[in-house]
Each structure stands twice: as C-alpha cells, then as structure tokens.
Scaffold this active site. Structure first.
Site, PDB file in Angstrom:
ATOM      1  N   ALA A 171      55.579 -27.463  21.241  1.00 24.35           N
ATOM      2  CA  ALA A 171      54.797 -28.138  21.978  1.00 24.35           C
ATOM      3  C   ALA A 171      53.836 -29.195  21.418  1.00 24.35           C
ATOM      4  CB  ALA A 171      53.832 -26.984  22.358  1.00 24.35           C
ATOM      5  N   ASN A 172      52.684 -29.664  21.594  1.00 20.43           N
ATOM      6  CA  ASN A 172      51.723 -30.484  21.072  1.00 20.43           C
ATOM      7  C   ASN A 172      50.485 -30.371  21.654  1.00 20.43           C
ATOM      8  OD1 ASN A 172      51.138 -32.813  23.213  1.00 20.43           O
ATOM      9  ND2 ASN A 172      53.511 -32.811  22.910  1.00 20.43           N
ATOM     10  N   HIS A 173      49.355 -31.176  20.929  1.00 18.83           N
ATOM     11  CA  HIS A 173      48.002 -30.872  21.009  1.00 18.83           C
ATOM     12  C   HIS A 173      47.340 -31.763  22.643  1.00 18.83           C
ATOM     13  CE1 HIS A 173      47.613 -28.712  17.569  1.00 18.83           C
ATOM     14  NE2 HIS A 173      47.963 -29.583  17.024  1.00 18.83           N
ATOM     15  N   SER A 174      48.276 -32.365  23.300  1.00 21.80           N
ATOM     16  CA  SER A 174      47.798 -32.926  24.315  1.00 21.80           C
ATOM     17  C   SER A 174      47.245 -31.870  25.425  1.00 21.80           C
ATOM     18  CB  SER A 174      48.712 -33.783  25.051  1.00 21.80           C
ATOM     19  OG  SER A 174      48.471 -34.402  26.539  1.00 21.80           O
ATOM     20  N   ALA A 218      52.245 -36.997  26.311  1.00 23.54           N
ATOM     21  CA  ALA A 218      52.696 -36.784  24.975  1.00 23.54           C
ATOM     22  C   ALA A 218      54.265 -36.132  25.235  1.00 23.54           C
ATOM     23  CB  ALA A 218      51.783 -36.138  23.727  1.00 23.54           C
TER      24      ALA A 218
END
Ligand code: PMT
Length: 399
Positions: A211-214, A278
């Site tokens: 995953a990512n921080h969006s 993202a």
C-alpha cells in the site's frame, strides 16, 4: 472559482425536532464559510433551542414570529425570502414538510418559503414510522416534483430508540448539498468529471497488502470542487477513511487493475479525468490464497510485476486528462516527463517532502505544468483550492 458558500445568503429554517441541535453546527459552519445566515425558527424549534443560540453564532437577528414588531420579517416579510441564494430547512419535521407540500403560510418559516424564488433544500428528520408513512412519502414526492432538493434522511439509531430511516444528515453532507445547489449553474454544468483517489492496495495474501500513504483527501477535494461548479462527478476510490461526499458517485476499488477497469467505464462518457490516486506501479505476481506462515527463513522474496499505466492507457478523444506527480526530487523535470510520456493536458507536480504538502494533510503545494509548456507554481493552499485551480485549467481545454 471560490467556495460557493462564500458571500452567499442562506436562509436556514429550523423546525421542532430533537435533531435541531445539529442545526447549530450547520449555522456555525456556514458562518465560518463566509455565508450570511438568516435563521428562521418555528415555535416548536424554540422549545428545543433558544433563538439566542443561533443569534450568537450567526451575529444576526433570528426570526421566530411573523407578527414580532422587532423582527425584520414584520417590516418586510419577504426580505429574507428575497435575498436568499438558497433556503435550507434542517431539520424538517413531517409537519413542516406537509405544510410546505400544501402551500401553507401560517408561520414565519412557511411564509418565507412560499415567498422565495431561491432553491429549496429540505432535510427531513423524524421517527422512521413517520417517515415511512404514505402521507409523508407523498408530501416528499410532491416537493421533489416541484424541484425541491430532498437531502436525506440517513438511516441509523433514532431518538425514539428505533433503528431506521429518519436521521438528519450530518453537517458536511448538508454543506455539500448547499454547495452543489449554489454551484449548479457553474462552468462545469452539463459536464462529467471523473476523479481517482486514494492509494491502491496490492494483496500479497489474505492478510497483507502493498500500500502507500495516500489518504484520498486530494482526490475527494478535486471531486467536491467539480461538483460545486455544476459537474456530474464520479470518484473511483481506493480504500480511504473518508465519508462519501454528498451528490457524488463513489465507485470503490482496491487494486490498480480494479481501478483501471472502473476508470475505463466511468470515462467512456466523461469530459475530464483527474488522476489524484497513488497507484501501485507493481503488484505481487501471485497472491497466496492462504496466509503465508512466518516459517524458519529470515528473508522472504516476493516477485513483483508491473501494473499498467492507467492514465496513459485511457485514450477517449474528448477526454481532458490531468495527472499528479508525487515527487521527492527533481520535481519539475520528473513531472514534465510524466506529462509528456502519459499524454496529459496538465500535471500537478507535488513535492511530497514538505510536511504541509502531499500525503495525508489538508493542504498541498503544487506546480502546474501544461502540455503547451506553461508552468505555474501555486502557493500552499487547501486541497479544495488546488482542485479549483486545476479545474480552472480544465475548463479552458473543454470544447
Ligand atoms: O491522497 P492524499 O493523502 O491527499 O495525497 C495526495 C497525493 C500525494 C496522493 C496526490 O496529490 C498525488 O500526488 N497523487 C499522484 C501520486 C502518484 O502516484 O504519482 P506518480 O508520479 O507515481 O504517477 C503520476 C500519475 O500517473 C498520477 O496521476 C497517477 O495517478 C498516474 N498513474 C500512476 C501509476 C500507474 N500505474 N497508473 C497511473 O495512472
């Protein structure tokens, strides 16, 4: 385009429901947004709340009685009705809805509404059985047929203890409804705008994801800004903690491939795509059906394969395409190569190293680069205002 609530005149009708405590918050948020708020209370609303509460928040006289010699309404009983850009009744009881449906003018609120030509929003709040009653449903249908916007109600626990439909919408939804109503004739009226938001998640096994921080905040803000200037808006959203914005279709997806499929569908009849999501560039080549056990090994190699470049692959001729570039170095050069490589009209180069810009926060600082070679560095601003600046450019590309 600024927030449509700024410098607007809003007449807020408050009727006798326990939910009228929420109208205090609504009056407060409207005032904070720069609206001039005229509160008109029914006699029953005054049993729940003192007019002084609204007066203290709006810094304006509160109208409670059509025959009150102190009231502006008695001097010119259409004054509020005439200056209103929108009238919202929140909460609206079954009784007031019935009176409005039948054109009664027996108190200050119904008189104001009968006298106004401004758009009318009615936000019902009542017990579930009262709401379901065929009389109430017919009255609501009558108001809808006349062009009145019925906002809600939501489902949930009611003051009576019942669980069902009848809860007043929350303040952010009511504000969204007002903004949409005020902006309905804006420069995106008749246009469809699709926005992607959030960070995609690529499953490794049933428990783990890449995953990512969006947070989705940037995409949701662009979507709201488009709604507020008249567009029909869809968000294709990776998982976020954000509530669905009022008046916007939300298509929930998880992975990049799901986002690609949903965006192709939504963009087929759209005028613009703003890709704030993202998207994971890579995904595990295999997802294990079972949770992968820790085992004895100290390392774990996961093979990744490339995800498709979604925005580059959406090539409907009339579609205006806007990307974001999340960069930690060489901001403008990297964004420029994405603008050209992905065939975009515009890209917002986003410095994600600054604390108040990029992932998770409510503000952003971007440089807008267009395909004609134009470049504009915007100051730090709210994500909603970044959305407005992007849409100003989008409007210029539409034909
Ligand atoms: O959601 P928030 O917490 O508010 O954070 C906002 C944000 C930082 C996520 C947002 O402002 C932002 O910068 N979004 C783009 C992030 C990104 O993936 O950038 P990129 O440089 O990797 O991709 C460039 C563009 O191509 C983006 O529009 C992206 O959506 C798109 N893309 C990327 C990869 C891929 N496989 N397909 C794509 O379409």
């Amino acid at each position: 385009m600024p927030d449509p609530l700024a410098n607007s005149n809003i007449a807020l009708g408050v009727t006798g429901s326990i939910a009228c405590y929420k109208a205090v918050d609504l009056a407060s948020k409207l005032t904070q947004a720069g609206a001039l708020v005229d509160v008109v209370m029914t006699a029953d609303a005054c049993k729940f709340l003192a007019p002084l509460t609204f007066r203290s928040i709006t810094h304006r006289p509160v109208v409670t009685n059509v025959f009150d010699p102190q009231s502006e309404l008695s001097i010119d009983h259409v004054a509020i009705a005439e200056r209103a850009d929108a009238v919202i009744v929140a909460p609206a009881t079954a009784n007031t809805i019935a009176k409005l449906a039948h054109g009664f003018a027996d108190d200050a609120l119904t008189t104001t509404i009968l006298a106004t030509q401004a758009p009318l929003i009615v936000a019902p709040a009542m017990d579930a059985h009262m709401y379901d009653n065929v009389a109430t449903q017919r009255n609501i249908a009558t108001l809808r047929e006349r062009g009145c916007v019925i906002a809600g109600p939501a489902s949930g626990r009611l003051a009576s203890g019942l669980v069902g439909k009848g809860r007043l919408l929350e303040t952010p939804e009511l504000l969204g409804c007002l903004r949409q109503t005020l902006g309905s004739d804006g420069d995106l009226a008749g246009r469809k705008v699709v926005v992607s938001a959030g960070g995609t998640q690529e499953p490794i096994d049933p428990v783990r994801v890449i995953a990512n921080h969006s947070s989705g905040k940037m995409g949701y803000a662009v979507a709201e800004a488009a709604r507020d200037r008249g567009a029909e808006v869809s968000i294709v959203s990776a998982p976020t903690a954000l509530p669905d914005p009022f008046g916007i279709k939300v298509v929930s997806v998880r992975t990049a491939l799901q986002m690609q499929g949903a965006l192709h569908k939504e963009c087929a009849n759209a005028d613009a795509l703003v890709m704030a999501a993202a998207v994971a560039d890579w995904r595990p080549s295999d997802m294990s059906d079972q949770k992968v056990k820790k085992g004895a090994a100290d390392t774990w190699q996961i093979e990744l394969i490339k995800n498709p470049d979604i925005i580059a692959g959406i090539t409907f001729e009339r579609l205006v395409k806007v990307g974001f570039a999340a960069e930690s170095e060489d901001l403008v050069a990297n964004a420029e190569s994405k603008l050209l490589g992905k065939g975009l009209h515009l890209i917002a180069a986003n410095d994600i190293t600054a604390e108040d810009s990029g992932f998770g926060v409510d503000t952003n600082k971007v440089v807008l680069l267009d395909r004609e070679g134009g470049q504009e560095a915007l100051p730090l601003m709210s994500k909603y205002d970044v959305g407005c600046a992007i849409l100003d450019r989008v409007v210029g590309y539409l034909y």
